[in-house]
Design a protein around this motif. Structure first.
Motif, mmCIF file in Angstrom:
data_model
loop_
_atom_site.group_PDB
_atom_site.id
_atom_site.type_symbol
_atom_site.label_atom_id
_atom_site.label_comp_id
_atom_site.label_asym_id
_atom_site.label_seq_id
_atom_site.Cartn_x
_atom_site.Cartn_y
_atom_site.Cartn_z
ATOM 1 N N MET A 1 0.835 -1.195 0.000
ATOM 2 C CA MET A 1 0.000 0.000 0.000
ATOM 3 C C MET A 1 0.873 1.249 0.000
ATOM 4 O O MET A 1 1.755 1.411 0.841
ATOM 5 N N LYS A 2 0.610 2.158 -0.946
ATOM 6 C CA LYS A 2 1.360 3.404 -1.010
ATOM 7 C C LYS A 2 0.950 4.305 0.145
ATOM 8 O O LYS A 2 -0.155 4.229 0.672
ATOM 9 N N LYS A 3 1.856 5.175 0.535
ATOM 10 C CA LYS A 3 1.546 6.178 1.539
ATOM 11 C C LYS A 3 0.781 7.325 0.885
ATOM 12 O O LYS A 3 0.829 7.515 -0.339
ATOM 13 N N ALA A 4 0.106 8.116 1.720
ATOM 14 C CA ALA A 4 -0.692 9.222 1.187
ATOM 15 C C ALA A 4 0.166 10.183 0.379
ATOM 16 O O ALA A 4 -0.261 10.683 -0.676
ATOM 17 N N TRP A 5 1.383 10.468 0.848
ATOM 18 C CA TRP A 5 2.212 11.433 0.131
ATOM 19 C C TRP A 5 2.603 10.925 -1.249
ATOM 20 O O TRP A 5 2.740 11.724 -2.199
ATOM 21 N N GLN A 6 2.756 9.610 -1.396
ATOM 22 C CA GLN A 6 3.108 9.052 -2.700
ATOM 23 C C GLN A 6 1.944 9.160 -3.678
ATOM 24 O O GLN A 6 2.139 9.478 -4.859
ATOM 25 N N ILE A 7 0.739 8.922 -3.186
ATOM 26 C CA ILE A 7 -0.445 9.050 -4.047
ATOM 27 C C ILE A 7 -0.628 10.503 -4.456
ATOM 28 O O ILE A 7 -0.896 10.811 -5.630
ATOM 29 N N GLU A 8 -0.477 11.412 -3.493
ATOM 30 C CA GLU A 8 -0.657 12.830 -3.797
ATOM 31 C C GLU A 8 0.437 13.314 -4.738
ATOM 32 O O GLU A 8 0.178 14.120 -5.645
ATOM 33 N N ARG A 9 1.641 12.818 -4.565
ATOM 34 C CA ARG A 9 2.741 13.245 -5.427
ATOM 35 C C ARG A 9 2.508 12.803 -6.868
ATOM 36 O O ARG A 9 2.805 13.549 -7.823
ATOM 37 N N GLU A 10 1.959 11.619 -7.051
ATOM 38 C CA GLU A 10 1.636 11.167 -8.401
ATOM 39 C C GLU A 10 0.584 12.075 -9.037
ATOM 40 O O GLU A 10 0.661 12.394 -10.231
ATOM 41 N N LEU A 11 -0.398 12.474 -8.243
ATOM 42 C CA LEU A 11 -1.410 13.414 -8.735
ATOM 43 C C LEU A 11 -0.753 14.724 -9.149
ATOM 44 O O LEU A 11 -1.042 15.276 -10.231
ATOM 45 N N ARG A 12 0.146 15.222 -8.319
ATOM 46 C CA ARG A 12 0.796 16.497 -8.587
ATOM 47 C C ARG A 12 1.715 16.405 -9.800
ATOM 48 O O ARG A 12 1.719 17.293 -10.659
ATOM 49 N N ASP A 13 2.501 15.349 -9.896
ATOM 50 C CA ASP A 13 3.427 15.203 -11.017
ATOM 51 C C ASP A 13 2.703 15.111 -12.356
ATOM 52 O O ASP A 13 3.231 15.540 -13.384
ATOM 53 N N GLY A 14 1.494 14.551 -12.332
ATOM 54 C CA GLY A 14 0.745 14.383 -13.573
ATOM 55 C C GLY A 14 -0.189 15.527 -13.916
ATOM 56 O O GLY A 14 -0.828 15.515 -14.979
ATOM 57 N N ALA A 15 -0.290 16.521 -13.036
ATOM 58 C CA ALA A 15 -1.236 17.618 -13.245
ATOM 59 C C ALA A 15 -0.673 18.632 -14.242
ATOM 60 O O ALA A 15 0.375 19.235 -14.006
ATOM 61 N N VAL A 16 -1.367 18.811 -15.359
ATOM 62 C CA VAL A 16 -0.965 19.781 -16.379
ATOM 63 C C VAL A 16 -1.676 21.101 -16.107
ATOM 64 O O VAL A 16 -2.899 21.133 -15.966
ATOM 65 N N PRO A 17 -0.951 22.209 -15.983
ATOM 66 C CA PRO A 17 -1.588 23.481 -15.655
ATOM 67 C C PRO A 17 -2.676 23.882 -16.644
ATOM 68 O O PRO A 17 -2.519 23.728 -17.863
ATOM 69 N N MET A 18 -3.776 24.370 -16.082
ATOM 70 C CA MET A 18 -4.794 25.015 -16.888
ATOM 71 C C MET A 18 -4.201 26.317 -17.419
ATOM 72 O O MET A 18 -3.711 27.140 -16.641
ATOM 73 N N ASP A 19 -4.196 26.504 -18.712
ATOM 74 C CA ASP A 19 -3.549 27.671 -19.309
ATOM 75 C C ASP A 19 -4.390 28.915 -19.020
ATOM 76 O O ASP A 19 -5.456 29.113 -19.605
#
Length: 456
Positions: A1-19
Motif C-alpha cells: 500500500m502506497k503512503k498518502a504522500w506518494q499518491i498525492e505526489r503522483e497526482l501532482r506530477d501528472g497535473a498539467v496546468p490550466m492555461d
C-alpha cells in the motif's frame, strides 16, 4: 500500500496546468456560499484551486498532513483509496459513510514513534516559544523611520504583485509549469489580487486598530467568525472550531491535520509591517495570530515570515535577513531544522538550479501547501534572486508549490528593501479585491497608509 504522500505526489506530477491565458479563474465573491453536507463531501473529494485550476483531494491531503506530523495513517489511506474510486462515479451514499470512517481513523491515528517528527521539540505557549529561541534582541533595532510610510506602501505592492503572479500557477510542479509557460518572468494574465491569503491580514488590521498591542488571539478568532465566511484547509478547521466555541489556541490544534501548513506563514507579513525593525514584537504578534488556525511548526512559519519582514526595514541583504530571522524561532523544532537545512544547502551551492533539486527531494513527502517545502522555495528565491523581483519570482515559478503565498512573502520583503519595479507595480493599479463583505474593493495606497499609521 502506497503512503498518502506518494499518491498525492503522483497526482501532482501528472497535473498539467490550466492555461490561464485562455481560461478564466474561478475566485469566490462576497456572495459565495460555502458548501455543506453532501456538496462539501464532493468538494473535498474532487477540488480545484480557484486561481489556477490545480487538482486537490483534501481527504487525501489530510492523511498526508497527519503522516507528516508523525501519525500512523495507514488504515485511513486504505479507505481513501476506495474513496477516490467511489468519487469518480459520485456514489455519494457510500462516500458519506466512508468519509466518516476516514475522519474517525485520522482522529484516532496513533503516534508513530519512529517517525522523525517525534524527535523534535514543539513548544506551544508564547513563554515556551520565547525560551526556545536563539540569542535575540527584545528591543527595536534603529533604522531611518522617515521613509516608513513609503516603504510599507512598497511592501504591500510587493506582496500583492507576488501573490497575483503566483495565483495563476499555484499547485503545480515547476516542471509542469515550464511545459505550458516556459520560464515565467512576468504576469501570466492581467493580475488578480483576489486570493485567500490577504483577507486574514485585513482582519488582523481591524483588530489591531481597535486593541493595538493589547491584541489577543481570542479577539482575532472572534473577528474571524464575524468577517470570514469560509476558509480552506487549516483555516476551514479553525473556523469550524471557533463556531463551536473552541477558542485559541485549541481552535488551531483540535482535530486539525493541516495545522503545519502554510496558512499562517502566508499571512505573517502584516505582523512584520506592524513591528518594523522590531523582530521580537513581530514574532509575538505572529504567534498570537498563528495559534488561531495552526500549531507548533505552522505557527513558527508565521513567526519566521513576520521576522523576515520586520528585519527588511533594517537590512538590505536578503541572506543576512534569512540568517538573522532564524534566531527568532524555536531552535530545536522541526521548522528550524528545515530552515537550517535550506540555508546550509544554499550556502553550499552556487545557483538556485543546483540547490532547488536537492531541497525538492528533501521535502517530497510534504504537500504542496505545507509550510516546510514552501519556506524552502522562499529561502532559495531570496538567497539567489540578487534582490531582483523578476529573478526571485522566476525562481519561485521553477519551484512550483504554493507560488502565490511564496510570492507574497518574497515580494513583501523585496518591496521593503527596494521599490517595486514598474512592470510589477503598475498593472495592479490601486486596487485590492477581496471576498470579504464591505471590503470587496480597497485602495492599496490607503491600506498602506493605514498600516503605517498603526505601525508607529
Amino acid at each position: 500500500m502506497k503512503k498518502a504522500w506518494q499518491i498525492e505526489r503522483e497526482l501532482r506530477d501528472g497535473a498539467v496546468p490550466m492555461d490561464r491565458r485562455t481560461h478564466d479563474s474561478n475566485w469566490y465573491t462576497s456572495e459565495f456560499a460555502f458548501p455543506t453536507g453532501d456538496d462539501l463531501i464532493r468538494l473535498f473529494w474532487t477540488s480545484k484551486v480557484p486561481g489556477s485550476g490545480a487538482p486537490e483531494i483534501p481527504y487525501l491531503e489530510m492523511a498526508q498532513a497527519a503522516y507528516n506530523k508523525g501519525r500512523d495513517t495507514s488504515r485511513a489511506v486504505e479507505l481513501i483509496v476506495k474513496g477516490i474510486e467511489l468519487a469518480k462515479t459520485d456514489q455519494i451514499d457510500e462516500l458519506r459513510v466512508l468519509t466518516a470512517q476516514i475522519l474517525h481513523e485520522l482522529n484516532e491515528a496513533p503516534l508513530d514513534l519512529n517517525h522523525p517528527y517525534n524527535s523534535y521539540e514543539h513548544p506551544e505557549s508564547w513563554a515556551e516559544v520565547r525560551a526556545a529561541m536563539g540569542k535575540v534582541t527584545e528591543e527595536p533595532i534603529p533604522f531611518d523611520r522617515s521613509t516608513l510610510s513609503a516603504r510599507i506602501y512598497q511592501g504591500w505592492l510587493g506582496q500583492l504583485s507576488g501573490g497575483s503572479f503566483g495565483t495563476a500557477i499555484e499547485g503545480y510542479t515547476g516542471t509542469q509549469i515550464a511545459k505550458v509557460y516556459g520560464e515565467v518572468r512576468g504576469y501570466i494574465t492581467q493580475p488578480e489580487t483576489t486570493n485567500d491569503d490577504v483577507v486574514y491580514e485585513l482582519v488582523l488590521l481591524d483588530v489591531f486598530e481597535r486593541m493595538r498591542r493589547a491584541i489577543t488571539s481570542e479577539a482575532l478568532g472572534l473577528e474571524w467568525v464575524k468577517q470570514i465566511p469560509f476558509g480552506w484547509s487549516a483555516e476551514w478547521v479553525a473556523l469550524r472550531n471557533l463556531n463551536q466555541g473552541i477558542f485559541p489556541p485549541e481552535s488551531g490544534s483540535f482535530q486539525n491535520p493541516y495545522s503545519n501548513w502554510i496558512g499562517a506563514q502566508m499571512r505573517g507579513m502584516i505582523c512584520g509591517m506592524l513591528a518594523p525593525g522590531w523582530p521580537m514584537e513581530a514574532a509575538r504578534l505572529a504567534h498570537l495570530d498563528g495559534v488561531v488556525s495552526h500549531d507548533n511548526n505552522g505557527v513558527y512559519g508565521e513567526m519566521y515570515a513576520a521576522v523576515l519582514t520586520s528585519l527588511a526595514f533594517v537590512y538590505s541583504d536578503p541572506r543576512q535577513i534569512l540568517r538573522q530571522a532564524a534566531e527568532y524561532i524555536p531552535q530545536k523544532s522541526l521548522y528550524m531544522a528545515v530552515v537550517r537545512d535550506c540555508l546550509d544547502t544554499a550556502a553550499a551551492n552556487a545557483s538556485a538550479a543546483a540547490a532547488w533539486p536537492i531541497l525538492e527531494k528533501h521535502y517530497e513527502e510534504y504537500n504542496w501547501i505545507d509550510a516546510h517545502p514552501n519556506i524552502a522555495a522562499v529561502i532559495t528565491s531570496l538567497w539567489y534572486g540578487h534582490k531582483e523581483m523578476t529573478e526571485s519570482f522566476a525562481i519561485l515559478a521553477k519551484a512550483g508549490l504554493d507560488v502565490d503565498c511564496n510570492g507574497g512573502l518574497v515580494g513583501n520583503v523585496l518591496g521593503l528593501i527596494d521599490p517595486v519595479p514598474p512592470e510589477w507595480a503598475e498593472p495592479l493599479g490601486d486596487l485590492l479585491e477581496t471576498y470579504l463583505k464591505g471590503k470587496e474593493k480597497l485602495s492599496i495606497r490607503e491600506l498602506a497608509e493605514r498600516t503605517a499609521r498603526l505601525a508607529i
